[in-house]
Motif scaffolding. Structure first.
Motif, PDB file in Angstrom:
ATOM      1  N   ASP A 167       0.802  -1.221   0.000  1.00 26.88           N
ATOM      2  CA  ASP A 167       0.000   0.000   0.000  1.00 26.88           C
ATOM      3  C   ASP A 167       0.837   1.273   0.000  1.00 26.88           C
ATOM      4  OD1 ASP A 167      -2.419  -1.235  -0.193  1.00 26.88           O
ATOM      5  OD2 ASP A 167      -2.748  -1.370   1.958  1.00 26.88           O
ATOM      6  N   PHE A 168       2.070   1.208   0.550  1.00 32.57           N
ATOM      7  CA  PHE A 168       2.823   2.463   0.557  1.00 32.57           C
ATOM      8  C   PHE A 168       3.243   2.866  -0.852  1.00 32.57           C
ATOM      9  CE2 PHE A 168       5.902  -0.808   1.929  1.00 32.57           C
ATOM     10  CZ  PHE A 168       6.897  -0.665   0.973  1.00 32.57           C
ATOM     11  N   ALA A 174      -0.682   7.205  -5.919  1.00 34.54           N
ATOM     12  CA  ALA A 174      -1.901   7.998  -5.794  1.00 34.54           C
ATOM     13  C   ALA A 174      -1.589   9.485  -5.633  1.00 34.54           C
ATOM     14  CB  ALA A 174      -2.736   7.500  -4.617  1.00 34.54           C
ATOM     15  N   ARG A 175      -0.464   9.821  -5.008  1.00 26.92           N
ATOM     16  CA  ARG A 175      -0.184  11.246  -4.856  1.00 26.92           C
ATOM     17  C   ARG A 175       0.633  11.767  -6.027  1.00 26.92           C
ATOM     18  NH1 ARG A 175       3.401   9.305  -0.532  1.00 26.92           N
ATOM     19  NH2 ARG A 175       5.534   9.590  -1.254  1.00 26.92           N
ATOM     20  N   GLU A 177       3.670  10.475  -7.519  1.00 26.96           N
ATOM     21  CA  GLU A 177       5.128  10.414  -7.546  1.00 26.96           C
ATOM     22  C   GLU A 177       5.621   9.895  -8.905  1.00 26.96           C
ATOM     23  OE1 GLU A 177       7.171  11.524  -5.476  1.00 26.96           O
ATOM     24  OE2 GLU A 177       6.300  11.492  -3.464  1.00 26.96           O
ATOM     25  N   TYR A 181      11.371   8.104  -8.372  1.00 26.95           N
ATOM     26  CA  TYR A 181      11.315   8.241  -6.916  1.00 26.95           C
ATOM     27  C   TYR A 181      10.800   6.959  -6.276  1.00 26.95           C
ATOM     28  CZ  TYR A 181       9.839   9.559  -2.260  1.00 26.95           C
ATOM     29  OH  TYR A 181       9.679   9.583  -0.896  1.00 26.95           O
TER      30      TYR A 181
ATOM     31  N   ARG B 332      -9.882   2.354  -4.958  1.00 31.50           N
ATOM     32  CA  ARG B 332      -8.628   2.340  -5.720  1.00 31.50           C
ATOM     33  C   ARG B 332      -8.806   2.987  -7.085  1.00 31.50           C
ATOM     34  NH1 ARG B 332      -5.318  -1.115  -2.564  1.00 31.50           N
ATOM     35  NH2 ARG B 332      -3.594  -1.116  -4.031  1.00 31.50           N
ATOM     36  N   ALA B 335      -8.726   6.673  -6.647  1.00 35.67           N
ATOM     37  CA  ALA B 335      -7.370   7.137  -6.337  1.00 35.67           C
ATOM     38  C   ALA B 335      -6.439   6.954  -7.529  1.00 35.67           C
ATOM     39  CB  ALA B 335      -6.828   6.390  -5.121  1.00 35.67           C
ATOM     40  N   LEU B 337      -5.577   4.094  -9.049  1.00 31.30           N
ATOM     41  CA  LEU B 337      -4.663   2.967  -8.887  1.00 31.30           C
ATOM     42  C   LEU B 337      -5.022   1.774  -9.759  1.00 31.30           C
ATOM     43  CD1 LEU B 337      -4.252   3.120  -5.013  1.00 31.30           C
ATOM     44  CD2 LEU B 337      -2.584   3.780  -6.737  1.00 31.30           C
ATOM     45  N   ARG B 362      -4.752  14.553  -8.255  1.00 29.94           N
ATOM     46  CA  ARG B 362      -4.111  13.646  -7.286  1.00 29.94           C
ATOM     47  C   ARG B 362      -3.834  14.351  -5.966  1.00 29.94           C
ATOM     48  NH1 ARG B 362      -2.745   8.653  -9.122  1.00 29.94           N
ATOM     49  NH2 ARG B 362      -2.707   8.308 -11.369  1.00 29.94           N
ATOM     50  N   GLN B 366      -6.992  12.141  -1.920  1.00 30.11           N
ATOM     51  CA  GLN B 366      -5.996  11.303  -1.265  1.00 30.11           C
ATOM     52  C   GLN B 366      -6.650  10.049  -0.707  1.00 30.11           C
ATOM     53  OE1 GLN B 366      -2.424  11.575  -0.505  1.00 30.11           O
ATOM     54  NE2 GLN B 366      -2.746  12.612  -2.444  1.00 30.11           N
ATOM     55  N   ILE B 367      -5.839   9.018  -0.488  1.00 30.32           N
ATOM     56  CA  ILE B 367      -6.401   7.763   0.005  1.00 30.32           C
ATOM     57  C   ILE B 367      -5.655   7.319   1.263  1.00 30.32           C
ATOM     58  CG2 ILE B 367      -4.946   6.410  -1.582  1.00 30.32           C
ATOM     59  CD1 ILE B 367      -7.359   4.413  -1.746  1.00 30.32           C
ATOM     60  N   PHE B 369      -5.274   3.817   3.651  1.00 29.89           N
ATOM     61  CA  PHE B 369      -5.576   2.392   3.519  1.00 29.89           C
ATOM     62  C   PHE B 369      -5.927   1.757   4.850  1.00 29.89           C
ATOM     63  CE2 PHE B 369      -2.827   3.496  -0.016  1.00 29.89           C
ATOM     64  CZ  PHE B 369      -3.515   2.955  -1.077  1.00 29.89           C
ATOM     65  N   GLN B 370      -6.418   0.522   4.732  1.00 26.40           N
ATOM     66  CA  GLN B 370      -6.886  -0.220   5.895  1.00 26.40           C
ATOM     67  C   GLN B 370      -5.793  -0.473   6.924  1.00 26.40           C
ATOM     68  OE1 GLN B 370      -8.638  -3.931   4.790  1.00 26.40           O
ATOM     69  NE2 GLN B 370      -8.981  -4.580   6.879  1.00 26.40           N
ATOM     70  N   SER B 375       0.884   0.221   4.758  1.00 31.82           N
ATOM     71  CA  SER B 375       0.743   1.456   3.988  1.00 31.82           C
ATOM     72  C   SER B 375       1.849   2.455   4.308  1.00 31.82           C
ATOM     73  CB  SER B 375      -0.628   2.082   4.203  1.00 31.82           C
ATOM     74  OG  SER B 375      -0.750   2.581   5.496  1.00 31.82           O
ATOM     75  N   ARG B 388       8.026  14.115   2.136  1.00 40.56           N
ATOM     76  CA  ARG B 388       7.986  13.921   0.695  1.00 40.56           C
ATOM     77  C   ARG B 388       6.683  14.425   0.054  1.00 40.56           C
ATOM     78  NH1 ARG B 388      10.938  13.639  -3.905  1.00 40.56           N
ATOM     79  NH2 ARG B 388       9.407  13.073  -5.457  1.00 40.56           N
ATOM     80  N   PRO B 389       5.505  14.026   0.557  1.00 46.95           N
ATOM     81  CA  PRO B 389       4.285  14.560  -0.052  1.00 46.95           C
ATOM     82  C   PRO B 389       4.150  16.071   0.100  1.00 46.95           C
ATOM     83  CG  PRO B 389       3.746  13.069   1.770  1.00 46.95           C
ATOM     84  CD  PRO B 389       5.199  12.962   1.531  1.00 46.95           C
ATOM     85  N   LEU B 392       6.184  17.395  -2.669  1.00 41.71           N
ATOM     86  CA  LEU B 392       5.524  17.129  -3.947  1.00 41.71           C
ATOM     87  C   LEU B 392       4.398  18.132  -4.177  1.00 41.71           C
ATOM     88  CD1 LEU B 392       5.756  14.823  -6.123  1.00 41.71           C
ATOM     89  CD2 LEU B 392       3.715  13.883  -5.088  1.00 41.71           C
ATOM     90  N   ARG B 435      -0.121  11.923   6.247  1.00 36.86           N
ATOM     91  CA  ARG B 435       0.463  11.892   4.903  1.00 36.86           C
ATOM     92  C   ARG B 435      -0.577  12.314   3.866  1.00 36.86           C
ATOM     93  NH1 ARG B 435       2.589   6.227   2.929  1.00 36.86           N
ATOM     94  NH2 ARG B 435       0.378   5.757   3.136  1.00 36.86           N
TER      95      ARG B 435
END
Lengths: 276, 506
Positions: A167-168, A174-175, A177, A181, B332, B335, B337, B362, B366-367, B369-370, B375, B388-389, B392, B435
């Motif tokens: 998931d990471f 999702a953001r 990247e 990276y 997903r 998001a 994915l 994006r 944002q997502i 996770f469980q 994650s 990092r985010p 970004l 995050r």
């Protein structure tokens, strides 16, 4: 890092490996300086002698001091193993990560091609390459690296495939990247532990293959003091002075053992779940 | 006087760890009479499973019983030799484990597994008909059909009933159920606990139900025992504890029940605009097989089948539905994915493929996770996970910015230097939320974000989300299997069944 050392100290296999390798490092750096004689000097009156106070491990067929030859031979032998492995890690790691990350048909074709290479025994493959490229230390190292490459590529690909689904990585995609990276900071750090462990085991293996190639006359050439070459030359005098064979063989074995043990230790050391 | 089915006096258990002994249970005492059901309530790390294993003397090798007495029907368990212990485990004390899927042998028909247990523990000559009788007793519909199935061919609730059937075959004096319902949906969970109640009454056995879920157990157990950090916090009749909890921790647990969260929910902003307009969203996974392998991939059956959904700005939209219904696939797809067909309308633009979703989208969506264990990258420190985010998104990403983000999810700034495994589950999930907040999103997709958390942690995380909504007007798409929780937090609710979405009346 300090925490890492203290954890290594609690791991018997890893610590033994680290001690052996520290000793080996000392020999590599200071070996020629520690050698009691010039490794190429002939002592023609004292040929093929057993250990004595003058020559601690005895002498060879030209009266050269065996201890001096082993001490100077450590550097080429070990650098050969480390160099070949480093090349294989670099090439195989990059190829495997890329293949696993891209996936699909490209991955499928690349992996089947590697399967074919893997089906040929490593030593045989290395022999083939040296035969084509010609003998010599540099070519032998390249040959061993190429024969090791598919193993590392497989390992890197398998790791990438499973980490890619975590998931990471999804969160990073999702953001928005960039792929670079994600490969460099999200996947690579998680891929390193199995590769480092495998590499440490492989170094020992490369050392042995290097010695084998030298023994077969395809690697280092006389009058070098490479360990494999020492074993090869000792063959003819096996029954007149067994020390000539036993000592370099033991040096190869102990070095391989050191890398193997350190590999075992690193496996535990690099597992974050074992953190206190 | 008849001995109680279970009596524990001053039990202490400790685990030997690398850094010394860690106590798991301290001075635990309880009595349980035949026919009675005791609910042991505790969060992770409370020692509740250690208690179960200690009773059956089934503790791991590094555990040490530090003191106290456990007696089953008057017989001290600690003094038994190997043979007597085996008899105790077969006949008197039966454990039903948490995960029915891994307790049953996957390669053996469930009927045969129950038959084996039955022959071993009760009746060496038992046959199919006795097993079927047992199946009827645990209220399995269509026992004859179930008999011949393999564990993966029956539902989670049915598996749990099979395990209970195996446990009661021996007519035990004590039935221990370790989290019997945590893998089940609330309705099935309630039915399983009702069944346990009926069976213990029929058999005259005592039941010890271990759970983190006060809500489900409270209605079915006569007495409760609240455990925290290995110590008994409070014990007493269920009604008394629910009405007049004596201890602050019990009150915290009661306040963590979903219905108490509803008061915290921000009011739906009047005339809220539509933030995301989803039209005809369809997702198909490619079927594994020759055609896919050769790259000719014919599309498989749709997992999402033409979903239309309007997500209101600043509100919480909830999606409920059984597992496998496509809830997570919707999350997903939104998001970006998984590949999808159909359109996601956002800011007056329609996006028709994940590739088309640009940086603006994006950052806005944002997502979370469980499972925060997977994650968060285990190799990165919190400072980089959050920095990092921020970077970004073009925001300041220095230590002060990371600290501000940590403060927003109510975590101390000194966590920035830690790795994820050095944090608790609740802290990790807050990091995952932080995050998501880093890009100042307008919609956060929450995919079962509290199901891996303890009850009190779940309540704290939900309160945090609702505060963020009140403060920033962030919209949430809240995906959950817990109807109580959804009822408490959502402004609008939809039910997903077989890849299709239908509104649920409030």
């Amino acid at each position: 890092m300090a925490e890492g050392w203290s954890r290594l100290a609690r791991n018997p296999a890893g610590l033994t490996g680290a001690v052996i390798l520290s000793f080996l490092l000392l020999v590599i750096v200071a070996g020629p300086a520690l050698a009691p004689y010039d490794p190429t000097t002939f002592h023609l009156t004292r040929r093929l002698e057993g250990p004595s106070l003058d020559f601690l491990l005895g002498t060879d067929q030209f009266g050269r001091d065996l201890l001096s030859r082993i001490l100077t031979g450590a550097r080429p032998a070990v650098l050969f193993g480390v160099g070949a492995t480093a090349l294989a890690v670099l090439g195989g790691g990059v190829a495997g990560m890329a293949s696993g990350y891209v996936g699909g048909l490209i991955d499928e074709v690349a992996m089947r091609a590697l399967d074919v290479v893997l089906a040929v025994p490593g030593l045989l493959f290395a022999l083939l390459i040296v035969t084509v490229l010609g003998s010599g230390s540099a070519n032998a190292m390249l040959a061993v690296a190429v024969s090791f490459l598919p193993g590392f590529a497989r390992l890197a690909r398998a790791g990438t495939l499973s980490i890619r689904e975590r998931d990471f990585v999804a969160a990073a995609i999702a953001r928005g990247e960039a792929h670079g990276y994600i490969l460099r900071r999200e996947i690579l750090p998680n891929l390193m532990p199995p590769i480092v462990v495998e590499a440490s085991v492989r170094v020992a293996h490369a050392l042995m293959i290097g010695a084998t190639l030298s023994y077969l006359g395809l690697g280092a050439q006389a009058p070098d003091s490479d360990w494999g070459l020492l074993v090869a030359e000792a063959r003819d005098y096996l029954f007149r002075n067994g020390w000539l064979l036993a000592c370099p063989a033991l040096a190869i074995g102990i070095s391989a053992l050191g890398f193997n043990l350190l590999g075992d230790g690193l496996r535990d050391l690099l597992n974050p779940e074992l953190d206190a | 006087m008849r001995e109680p089915a279970l009596r524990i006096d001053g039990l202490g258990v400790a685990y030997r760890m690398a850094g010394g002994e860690v106590p798991a249970l301290r001075d635990v005492s309880l009595t349980l009479a035949a026919g009675e059901t005791l609910g042991v309530i505790g969060e992770s790390g409370s020692g509740k499973s250690t208690l179960a294993f200690a009773i059956a003397r089934h503790l791991p090798d590094n555990a040490r019983v530090a003191g106290g007495v456990i007696a089953v029907a008057g017989q001290p368990v600690g003094a038994l030799d190997a043979r007597a212990l085996r008899a105790l485990r077969i006949h008197d004390v039966r454990l039903v484990y948490q995960n029915a899927a891994s307790t049953l042998t996957p390669t053996m028909r469930v009927g045969d597994q129950v038959l084996e247990a039955l022959r071993l523990s009760a009746d060496a000559t038992a046959g199919r008909s006795e097993v079927l009788a047992l199946f009827r007793r645990v209220r399995l519909a269509d026992p004859a059909a179930i008999y011949g199935r393999f564990p993966h061919q029956i539902s989670g609730g049915e598996r749990q009933r099979i395990l209970i059937a195996m446990a009661i075959a021996a007519r035990p004096k004590l039935l221990i159920l370790d989290e019997p319902t945590s893998a089940l949906d609330p309705d099935t969970a309630g039915a399983i606990l009702d069944l346990v109640g009926e069976l213990t009454a029929e058999l005259g056995a005592a039941a010890l139900v271990i759970s983190h879920d006060l809500e489900t157990v409270a209605g079915r157990a006569g007495r409760l025992l609240i455990l925290r950090g290995g110590e008994v916090v409070e014990t007493g009749a269920t009604g008394r504890i629910l009405e007049r909890p004596a201890h602050a921790y019990t009150r915290l647990l009661l306040d963590s029940r979903p219905e108490r969260l509803a008061a915290h929910r921000p009011a739906l902003p009047a005339g809220a605009a539509t933030l995301l307009a989803v039209r005809g969203l369809t997702v198909r996974y490619r079927r594994p097989g020759w055609r896919t392998w050769l790259g000719l991939g014919g599309p498989g059956a749709p997992v999402l089948d033409g979903v239309d959904l309007d997500i209101a700005a600043g509100a919480t939209t909830a999606i409920v539905g059984p597992s496998g219904s496509g809830k997570s696939t919707l999350a997903r797809a939104l998001a970006g994915l998984v590949p999808f067909a159909g359109a996601i309308g956002f800011d007056g633009r329609d996006f028709r493929a994940p590739r088309a979703l640009d940086g603006t989208y994006r950052r806005a969506v944002q997502i979370v996770f469980q499972n925060p264990d997977t994650s968060l990258n285990p190799r990165l420190r919190v400072a980089e996970i959050l920095g990092r985010p921020l970077r970004l998104a073009g925001r300041a990403h220095d230590a002060a910015a990371v600290a501000a983000l940590l403060e927003a999810v109510r975590l101390p700034p000194d966590l920035a230097g830690r790795h994820p495994h050095q944090l608790s589950g609740g802290q990790r999930q807050r990091i995952a939320i932080a995050r998501a907040l880093a890009t100042r999103p307008r919609l956060i997709i929450c995919d079962e974000i509290t199901s891996a958390l303890d009850v009190s942690t779940q309540a704290a995380v939900m309160r945090l989300l609702m505060d963020l909504q009140a403060r920033d007007g962030t919209a949430f798409l809240f995906i959950s299997h817990d109807p109580d929780l959804v009822r408490a937090v959502a402004h609008r609710t939809f039910r997903m069944t077989g890849g299709r979405l239908a509104p649920v009346a409030p």
